[in-house]
Design a protein around this motif. Structure first.
Motif, PDB file in Angstrom:
ATOM      1  N   ARG A  83       0.821  -1.212   0.000  1.00 44.69           N
ATOM      2  CA  ARG A  83       0.000   0.000   0.000  1.00 44.69           C
ATOM      3  C   ARG A  83       0.854   1.260   0.000  1.00 44.69           C
ATOM      4  O   ARG A  83       0.477   2.272  -0.606  1.00 44.69           O
ATOM      5  N   VAL A  84       2.022   1.223   0.666  1.00 43.99           N
ATOM      6  CA  VAL A  84       2.934   2.366   0.596  1.00 43.99           C
ATOM      7  C   VAL A  84       3.389   2.574  -0.842  1.00 43.99           C
ATOM      8  O   VAL A  84       3.408   3.710  -1.356  1.00 43.99           O
ATOM      9  N   ILE A  85       3.746   1.475  -1.513  1.00 43.18           N
ATOM     10  CA  ILE A  85       4.202   1.566  -2.907  1.00 43.18           C
ATOM     11  C   ILE A  85       3.093   2.125  -3.792  1.00 43.18           C
ATOM     12  O   ILE A  85       3.344   2.930  -4.704  1.00 43.18           O
ATOM     13  N   ARG A  86       1.857   1.705  -3.525  1.00 42.32           N
ATOM     14  CA  ARG A  86       0.729   2.263  -4.280  1.00 42.32           C
ATOM     15  C   ARG A  86       0.679   3.786  -4.134  1.00 42.32           C
ATOM     16  O   ARG A  86       0.529   4.507  -5.115  1.00 42.32           O
ATOM     17  N   GLY A  87       0.837   4.271  -2.906  1.00 44.50           N
ATOM     18  CA  GLY A  87       0.834   5.713  -2.676  1.00 44.50           C
ATOM     19  C   GLY A  87       1.983   6.406  -3.383  1.00 44.50           C
ATOM     20  O   GLY A  87       1.819   7.486  -3.969  1.00 44.50           O
ATOM     21  N   ILE A  88       3.167   5.784  -3.339  1.00 46.09           N
ATOM     22  CA  ILE A  88       4.339   6.349  -4.018  1.00 46.09           C
ATOM     23  C   ILE A  88       4.079   6.471  -5.511  1.00 46.09           C
ATOM     24  O   ILE A  88       4.350   7.508  -6.135  1.00 46.09           O
ATOM     25  N   GLU A  89       3.555   5.393  -6.105  1.00 41.66           N
ATOM     26  CA  GLU A  89       3.335   5.395  -7.553  1.00 41.66           C
ATOM     27  C   GLU A  89       2.224   6.348  -7.968  1.00 41.66           C
ATOM     28  O   GLU A  89       2.311   6.986  -9.026  1.00 41.66           O
ATOM     29  N   ILE A 168       7.082   9.163   8.774  1.00 44.22           N
ATOM     30  CA  ILE A 168       6.850   8.043   9.676  1.00 44.22           C
ATOM     31  C   ILE A 168       5.497   8.205  10.376  1.00 44.22           C
ATOM     32  O   ILE A 168       4.874   9.264  10.306  1.00 44.22           O
ATOM     33  N   ILE A 169       5.078   7.155  11.030  1.00 45.37           N
ATOM     34  CA  ILE A 169       3.887   7.214  11.868  1.00 45.37           C
ATOM     35  C   ILE A 169       4.347   7.419  13.312  1.00 45.37           C
ATOM     36  O   ILE A 169       5.465   7.026  13.672  1.00 45.37           O
ATOM     37  N   ASP A 170       3.525   8.024  14.132  1.00 48.87           N
ATOM     38  CA  ASP A 170       3.849   8.193  15.551  1.00 48.87           C
ATOM     39  C   ASP A 170       3.552   6.867  16.255  1.00 48.87           C
ATOM     40  O   ASP A 170       2.445   6.639  16.758  1.00 48.87           O
ATOM     41  N   GLN A 302      -1.793   4.420   8.005  1.00 52.05           N
ATOM     42  CA  GLN A 302      -1.977   5.310   6.853  1.00 52.05           C
ATOM     43  C   GLN A 302      -0.899   5.091   5.783  1.00 52.05           C
ATOM     44  O   GLN A 302      -0.215   6.025   5.373  1.00 52.05           O
ATOM     45  N   PRO A 303      -0.723   3.858   5.313  1.00 53.90           N
ATOM     46  CA  PRO A 303       0.380   3.574   4.378  1.00 53.90           C
ATOM     47  C   PRO A 303       0.284   4.297   3.038  1.00 53.90           C
ATOM     48  O   PRO A 303       1.305   4.727   2.501  1.00 53.90           O
ATOM     49  N   ILE A 304      -0.919   4.423   2.485  1.00 50.62           N
ATOM     50  CA  ILE A 304      -1.039   5.103   1.190  1.00 50.62           C
ATOM     51  C   ILE A 304      -0.679   6.577   1.336  1.00 50.62           C
ATOM     52  O   ILE A 304       0.057   7.147   0.512  1.00 50.62           O
ATOM     53  N   THR A 305      -1.174   7.201   2.407  1.00 47.73           N
ATOM     54  CA  THR A 305      -0.820   8.593   2.678  1.00 47.73           C
ATOM     55  C   THR A 305       0.687   8.729   2.888  1.00 47.73           C
ATOM     56  O   THR A 305       1.323   9.665   2.371  1.00 47.73           O
ATOM     57  N   MET A 306       1.273   7.797   3.636  1.00 47.14           N
ATOM     58  CA  MET A 306       2.713   7.808   3.874  1.00 47.14           C
ATOM     59  C   MET A 306       3.475   7.743   2.554  1.00 47.14           C
ATOM     60  O   MET A 306       4.435   8.496   2.325  1.00 47.14           O
ATOM     61  N   GLY A 307       3.046   6.834   1.663  1.00 43.77           N
ATOM     62  CA  GLY A 307       3.713   6.697   0.369  1.00 43.77           C
ATOM     63  C   GLY A 307       3.592   7.938  -0.487  1.00 43.77           C
ATOM     64  O   GLY A 307       4.559   8.379  -1.103  1.00 43.77           O
ATOM     65  N   ARG A 308       2.398   8.522  -0.518  1.00 47.35           N
ATOM     66  CA  ARG A 308       2.178   9.718  -1.341  1.00 47.35           C
ATOM     67  C   ARG A 308       3.035  10.881  -0.849  1.00 47.35           C
ATOM     68  O   ARG A 308       3.661  11.591  -1.658  1.00 47.35           O
ATOM     69  N   ILE A 309       3.068  11.072   0.456  1.00 40.74           N
ATOM     70  CA  ILE A 309       3.832  12.203   0.994  1.00 40.74           C
ATOM     71  C   ILE A 309       5.334  11.991   0.791  1.00 40.74           C
ATOM     72  O   ILE A 309       6.062  12.919   0.404  1.00 40.74           O
ATOM     73  N   MET A 334      -0.160  10.938  12.262  1.00 36.67           N
ATOM     74  CA  MET A 334      -0.869  10.419  13.427  1.00 36.67           C
ATOM     75  C   MET A 334      -1.595   9.107  13.075  1.00 36.67           C
ATOM     76  O   MET A 334      -2.282   9.035  12.058  1.00 36.67           O
ATOM     77  N   PRO A 335      -1.440   8.081  13.899  1.00 34.14           N
ATOM     78  CA  PRO A 335      -2.129   6.804  13.655  1.00 34.14           C
ATOM     79  C   PRO A 335      -3.609   6.905  14.009  1.00 34.14           C
ATOM     80  O   PRO A 335      -4.037   7.835  14.697  1.00 34.14           O
ATOM     81  N   GLU A 336      -4.372   5.948  13.523  1.00 30.81           N
ATOM     82  CA  GLU A 336      -5.809   5.905  13.818  1.00 30.81           C
ATOM     83  C   GLU A 336      -6.176   4.522  14.347  1.00 30.81           C
ATOM     84  O   GLU A 336      -5.725   3.509  13.804  1.00 30.81           O
ATOM     85  N   ILE A 337      -6.982   4.488  15.401  1.00 29.15           N
ATOM     86  CA  ILE A 337      -7.441   3.217  15.969  1.00 29.15           C
ATOM     87  C   ILE A 337      -8.658   2.723  15.192  1.00 29.15           C
ATOM     88  O   ILE A 337      -9.610   3.474  14.967  1.00 29.15           O
ATOM     89  N   VAL A 338      -8.608   1.471  14.774  1.00 29.20           N
ATOM     90  CA  VAL A 338      -9.741   0.846  14.091  1.00 29.20           C
ATOM     91  C   VAL A 338     -10.291  -0.234  15.028  1.00 29.20           C
ATOM     92  O   VAL A 338      -9.641  -1.258  15.255  1.00 29.20           O
ATOM     93  N   VAL A 339     -11.457   0.026  15.585  1.00 27.84           N
ATOM     94  CA  VAL A 339     -12.053  -0.894  16.560  1.00 27.84           C
ATOM     95  C   VAL A 339     -12.926  -1.923  15.851  1.00 27.84           C
ATOM     96  O   VAL A 339     -13.825  -1.560  15.092  1.00 27.84           O
ATOM     97  N   ARG A 340     -12.650  -3.207  16.135  1.00 30.24           N
ATOM     98  CA  ARG A 340     -13.461  -4.296  15.572  1.00 30.24           C
ATOM     99  C   ARG A 340     -13.869  -5.246  16.695  1.00 30.24           C
ATOM    100  O   ARG A 340     -13.777  -4.915  17.866  1.00 30.24           O
TER     101      ARG A 340
END
Length: 346
Positions: A83-89, A168-170, A302-309, A334-340
């Motif tokens: 997903r990071v690579i997707r954001g980069i590309e 990076i992510i926090d 947030q891997p896609i955002t990380m890759g794009r930035i 900033m990371p985000e909590i995904v509750v399942r």
């Protein structure tokens, strides 16, 4: 002289066939408007017919830029890096850049080889998530940064360098938020499966766990923490080890989704209900988290955002003028909590 079948077609071959100058053929292939549309179409048709492949390295040497980014990741088959690579590309495509991706397989020696290979291919900049086996590449990266070569790190970065252009992510905040979520659900005996502590990403996730436990006045002792590697088998082994200890944990925060999922598997094999008997929280928000039963709560990086930035910052460093400021700082997302289902009791 006739060409051998194995010989590569050059612009001179195309020029000979069409009775044109090589410079005209070159301009036509590059869509130079100084060449008529009719001639451009004629040249491109002949190039296709003759199976012409442009020499991007030679072109890059002539132009002084290849419009290509080199990317090095530990492993392409990990969803996070995919997903990071997707954001980069995505970002690179919008800017007219190509991307070449290499894998280090978490080997610092191979990582160095990939850096040399990509630079030999005349990439304009590098984006790297360094190997867990950090080795002695820090001097190499220090030299690249000080020389002004555009480089952006992401995810796992060389923290011992003074200047680290990185996205990076926090991780500490992620570890804190994950643990606090479990505390807010009413769990008090919360164990942590931590990754190798020489890597800052796992060390910071562990520190975030400690922050949340201390804030809530909850005890952390040697029986609360177990160091593992991030794969499925280690999670099962780790759960079995934790379950032997007294008191047994009510919840487990794992620094990896892989070990969290395999830990859940071991718990269910013992007949335990998740989250009623024991809750689980992972880190990375892998796609499989929604496919397992129960679904796994996790920290999204947030891997896609990380890759794009990271891609955007690298391209800016490549295309900016010498007197312009380059993005050489460390940008923290900033990371985000995904509750399942694995942790939601309320």
């Amino acid at each position: 002289m006739s060409k051998k079948k194995s010989d590569k077609t050059t612009i001179h071959d195309i020029a000979y066939e069409l009775g044109l100058n090589a410079s005209t053929v070159s301009r036509a292939l590059n869509n130079n408007l100084a060449v008529s549309k009719k001639t451009r179409e004629l040249v491109k048709a002949k190039a296709l017919e003759m199976n012409y492949q442009p020499n991007f390295i030679a072109a890059a040497l002539r132009r002084g830029r290849s419009n290509t980014l080199g990317v090095i990741v530990p492993a392409i088959d990990r969803a996070f890096f995919g997903r990071v690579i997707r954001g980069i590309e995505e970002e690179a495509d919008e800017a007219g850049f190509r991307v070449i991706v290499c894998q280090s397989f978490d080997s610092s020696e191979r990582e160095r080889e990939m850096v040399d290979t990509l630079r030999g291919l005349q990439v304009d900049g590098l984006l790297i998530s360094i190997a867990k086996d950090t080795g002695d590449n820090l001097k190499l990266y220090e030299k690249l940064i000080s020389s002004g070569f555009p480089i952006q790190f992401f995810d796992n970065v060389p923290t011992s360098l003074e200047v680290v252009p990185a996205v990076i992510i926090d991780d500490r905040q992620g570890g804190y938020a994950a643990t606090k979520h479990l505390i807010d659900q009413g769990y008090k005996r919360i164990a942590h499966l931590r990754g190798p502590q020489h890597l800052h990403i796992y060390r910071n996730r562990y520190l975030g766990y400690l922050d949340a436990m201390k804030e809530a006045g909850l005890e952390v002792n040697d029986d609360s923490v177990l160091e593992i590697v991030s794969h499925f088998d280690s999670g099962e082994e780790a759960f079995e080890e934790l379950w032997k200890r007294s008191p047994r944990p009510e919840a487990i925060f794992s620094a990896s989704d892989f070990s969290a999922v395999s830990g859940m598997k071991a718990a269910r094999r013992r007949g335990l209900r998740v989250p009623e008997d024991i809750a689980f929280m992972g880190f990375s928000n892998e796609p499989f988290n929604e496919l397992v039963s129960p679904t796994l709560s996790s920290v999204d990086q947030q891997p896609i955002t990380m890759g794009r930035i990271a891609s955007r910052r690298a391209i800016k460093a490549i295309t900016s003028k010498e007197d312009e400021e380059h993005p050489n700082d460390q940008l923290v997302l900033m990371p985000e909590i995904v509750v399942r289902e694995s942790s939601a009791t309320k």
